[in-house]
Design an enzyme around this catalytic site. Structure first.
Site, PDB file in Angstrom:
ATOM      1  N   CYS A  23      76.867  13.318 -57.464  1.00 23.80           N
ATOM      2  CA  CYS A  23      77.164  14.166 -58.628  1.00 23.80           C
ATOM      3  C   CYS A  23      76.269  15.390 -58.471  1.00 23.80           C
ATOM      4  O   CYS A  23      75.079  15.254 -58.148  1.00 23.80           O
ATOM      5  CB  CYS A  23      76.836  13.427 -59.921  1.00 23.80           C
ATOM      6  SG  CYS A  23      76.827  14.476 -61.394  1.00 23.80           S
ATOM      7  N   TYR A  40      82.164  15.316 -67.877  1.00 28.85           N
ATOM      8  CA  TYR A  40      83.485  14.914 -67.374  1.00 28.85           C
ATOM      9  C   TYR A  40      83.495  13.417 -67.021  1.00 28.85           C
ATOM     10  O   TYR A  40      84.533  12.775 -67.022  1.00 28.85           O
ATOM     11  CB  TYR A  40      83.808  15.677 -66.085  1.00 28.85           C
ATOM     12  CG  TYR A  40      84.330  17.091 -66.241  1.00 28.85           C
ATOM     13  CD1 TYR A  40      84.633  17.638 -67.488  1.00 28.85           C
ATOM     14  CD2 TYR A  40      84.543  17.879 -65.107  1.00 28.85           C
ATOM     15  CE1 TYR A  40      85.114  18.935 -67.594  1.00 28.85           C
ATOM     16  CE2 TYR A  40      85.034  19.171 -65.211  1.00 28.85           C
ATOM     17  CZ  TYR A  40      85.311  19.698 -66.451  1.00 28.85           C
ATOM     18  OH  TYR A  40      85.800  20.978 -66.535  1.00 28.85           O
ATOM     19  N   ASP A  74      81.991  23.842 -62.551  1.00 32.13           N
ATOM     20  CA  ASP A  74      81.548  22.459 -62.789  1.00 32.13           C
ATOM     21  C   ASP A  74      81.688  22.222 -64.291  1.00 32.13           C
ATOM     22  O   ASP A  74      81.957  23.154 -65.055  1.00 32.13           O
ATOM     23  CB  ASP A  74      80.079  22.308 -62.344  1.00 32.13           C
ATOM     24  CG  ASP A  74      79.519  20.905 -62.596  1.00 32.13           C
ATOM     25  OD1 ASP A  74      80.273  19.926 -62.429  1.00 32.13           O
ATOM     26  OD2 ASP A  74      78.334  20.784 -62.955  1.00 32.13           O
ATOM     27  N   SER A  75      81.466  20.982 -64.700  1.00 27.53           N
ATOM     28  CA  SER A  75      81.459  20.688 -66.136  1.00 27.53           C
ATOM     29  C   SER A  75      80.275  21.379 -66.820  1.00 27.53           C
ATOM     30  O   SER A  75      80.295  21.609 -68.017  1.00 27.53           O
ATOM     31  CB  SER A  75      81.336  19.181 -66.350  1.00 27.53           C
ATOM     32  OG  SER A  75      80.160  18.711 -65.726  1.00 27.53           O
ATOM     33  N   CYS A 109      81.970  20.045 -58.279  1.00 24.85           N
ATOM     34  CA  CYS A 109      81.849  18.856 -59.132  1.00 24.85           C
ATOM     35  C   CYS A 109      82.611  17.713 -58.472  1.00 24.85           C
ATOM     36  O   CYS A 109      83.817  17.833 -58.211  1.00 24.85           O
ATOM     37  CB  CYS A 109      82.453  19.184 -60.487  1.00 24.85           C
ATOM     38  SG  CYS A 109      82.560  17.784 -61.607  1.00 24.85           S
ATOM     39  N   ASN A 110      81.918  16.622 -58.187  1.00 25.20           N
ATOM     40  CA  ASN A 110      82.573  15.467 -57.547  1.00 25.20           C
ATOM     41  C   ASN A 110      83.649  14.870 -58.449  1.00 25.20           C
ATOM     42  O   ASN A 110      84.710  14.458 -57.991  1.00 25.20           O
ATOM     43  CB  ASN A 110      81.535  14.386 -57.251  1.00 25.20           C
ATOM     44  CG  ASN A 110      80.514  14.830 -56.230  1.00 25.20           C
ATOM     45  OD1 ASN A 110      80.683  14.586 -55.047  1.00 25.20           O
ATOM     46  ND2 ASN A 110      79.466  15.504 -56.662  1.00 25.20           N
ATOM     47  N   HIS A 163      74.902  17.272 -60.476  1.00 24.99           N
ATOM     48  CA  HIS A 163      73.756  17.371 -61.393  1.00 24.99           C
ATOM     49  C   HIS A 163      72.507  16.693 -60.824  1.00 24.99           C
ATOM     50  O   HIS A 163      71.392  17.044 -61.198  1.00 24.99           O
ATOM     51  CB  HIS A 163      74.072  16.688 -62.731  1.00 24.99           C
ATOM     52  CG  HIS A 163      74.857  17.539 -63.681  1.00 24.99           C
ATOM     53  ND1 HIS A 163      76.201  17.778 -63.514  1.00 24.99           N
ATOM     54  CD2 HIS A 163      74.481  18.220 -64.783  1.00 24.99           C
ATOM     55  CE1 HIS A 163      76.622  18.551 -64.502  1.00 24.99           C
ATOM     56  NE2 HIS A 163      75.599  18.834 -65.283  1.00 24.99           N
TER      57      HIS A 163
HETATM   58  N1  DGL Z   1      78.521  17.476 -61.939  1.00 21.43           N
HETATM   59  C1  DGL Z   1      79.604  16.585 -62.035  1.00 21.43           C
HETATM   60  C2  DGL Z   1      79.847  15.839 -60.719  1.00 21.43           C
HETATM   61  O1  DGL Z   1      79.478  16.312 -59.662  1.00 21.43           O
HETATM   62  C3  DGL Z   1      79.779  15.634 -63.185  1.00 21.43           C
HETATM   63  C4  DGL Z   1      78.959  15.657 -64.396  1.00 21.43           C
HETATM   64  C5  DGL Z   1      79.720  15.226 -65.620  1.00 21.43           C
HETATM   65  O2  DGL Z   1      79.808  14.031 -65.904  1.00 21.43           O
HETATM   66  O3  DGL Z   1      80.236  16.129 -66.273  1.00 21.43           O
HETATM   67  O4  DGL Z   1      80.430  14.776 -60.710  1.00 21.43           O
END
Ligand code: DGL
Length: 260
Positions: free
Chosen positions: A183, A42, A10-11, A73-74, A185
């Site tokens: 997301c 990201y 993931d990011s 990570c989406n 997070h």
């Molecule tokens: N965790 C990431 C997602 O599922 C994105 C977080 C980010 O913006 O880096 O989209």
């Protein structure tokens, strides 16, 4: 082959919510978790950049012997999953906002979606809505800065609360009865999100569905097996990730610094 690790990335620390589901379902597997900490977030970056990072990270995980890759990570899925699949022959499991289960669960046809700007503006997301929720009223809220605040300030911080006050208002006002955490997070702030909605609102995330999918793909390929070991790595400063791992997951382990 079976005793090689599964690479998860993931990011940042969002993918740890997916790793928790993976470990609960597949406790015998070995995992390497990589956080692209020096490039977080990201969500507001150009698609081509995320594509490039996703491919470099997948290559780095493959080079370290991973037998499968989970894109936890989406945002990275929308930008990079196809490219990663094209270059690696191993199973690549990616995730996307849970629009399909949400459309099946809603009773009033009003869905809230919380995700990054990059995810919500992706072609993949438009396709997902067209395929599974063409008749739903969709309140899609881009949550710029939220993932970063969760990481740097912490899930219970004043900055997270202020962002949620703003981002949850349109969804709460529209009376969405199902809200998609699009997301990885956001499950870290699930309680704070739920507090801003009616108690009967259903929150859906993708951790468990992805874990089931990983189990299915690895069973089909006959490559399940490991010793239940964990390894963590990050781009940039590994100290931050070590501290967050302890704080969020109660895991006290070294974090390797990878030059990816
Ligand atoms: N965790 C990431 C997602 O599922 C994105 C977080 C980010 O913006 O880096 O989209």
């Amino acid at each position: 082959m079976p005793h090689q690790p599964i690479g998860v990335f993931d990011s940042g620390l969002g993918g740890l919510t997916v790793l928790q589901s993976l470990r609960a379902r597949l406790p015998g597997e070995d995992f390497i978790y990589f956080a692209d900490a020096s490039h977080l977030p990201y969500g507001d970056k150009p698609e081509a950049f995320i594509q490039m990072r996703g491919q470099a990270i997948a290559d780095a995980l493959a080079k370290r012997g991973c037998k499968a890759i989970v894109v936890a990570c989406n945002t990275a899925t929308a930008a990079a999953a196809d490219g990663i699949r094209a270059r690696l022959s191993m199973p690549v499991i990616a995730l996307e906002p849970a629009i399909k289960p949400a459309a099946a669960l809603t009773r009033n046809g009003i869905l809230g979606v919380l995700a990054t700007t990059r995810t919500l503006t992706s072609r993949r997301f438009a396709q997902l809505v067209k395929s599974y929720a063409p008749d739903a009223t969709l309140i899609a809220q881009a949550c710029s800065g939220l993932a970063e605040s969760i990481e740097t300030e912490g899930p219970e911080s004043a900055s997270v609360e202020a962002l949620l006050d703003a981002y949850m208002r349109p969804i709460a006002n529209a009376n969405a009865d199902v809200v998609v955490l699009g997301c990885t997070h956001y499950p870290w702030v699930k309680t704070s999100i739920a507090r801003r909605l009616l108690p009967e609102t259903i929150l859906v995330d993708t951790g468990e569905a992805v874990a089931r999918q990983v189990e299915r793909r690895l069973t089909e390929a006959n490559i399940l097996g490991g010793r239940g070991q964990l390894r963590f790595a990050a781009s940039g400063n590994p100290d931050k990730m070590r501290a967050a791992l302890a704080r969020l997951c109660g895991i006290f382990m070294p974090v390797e610094s990878w030059d990816v």
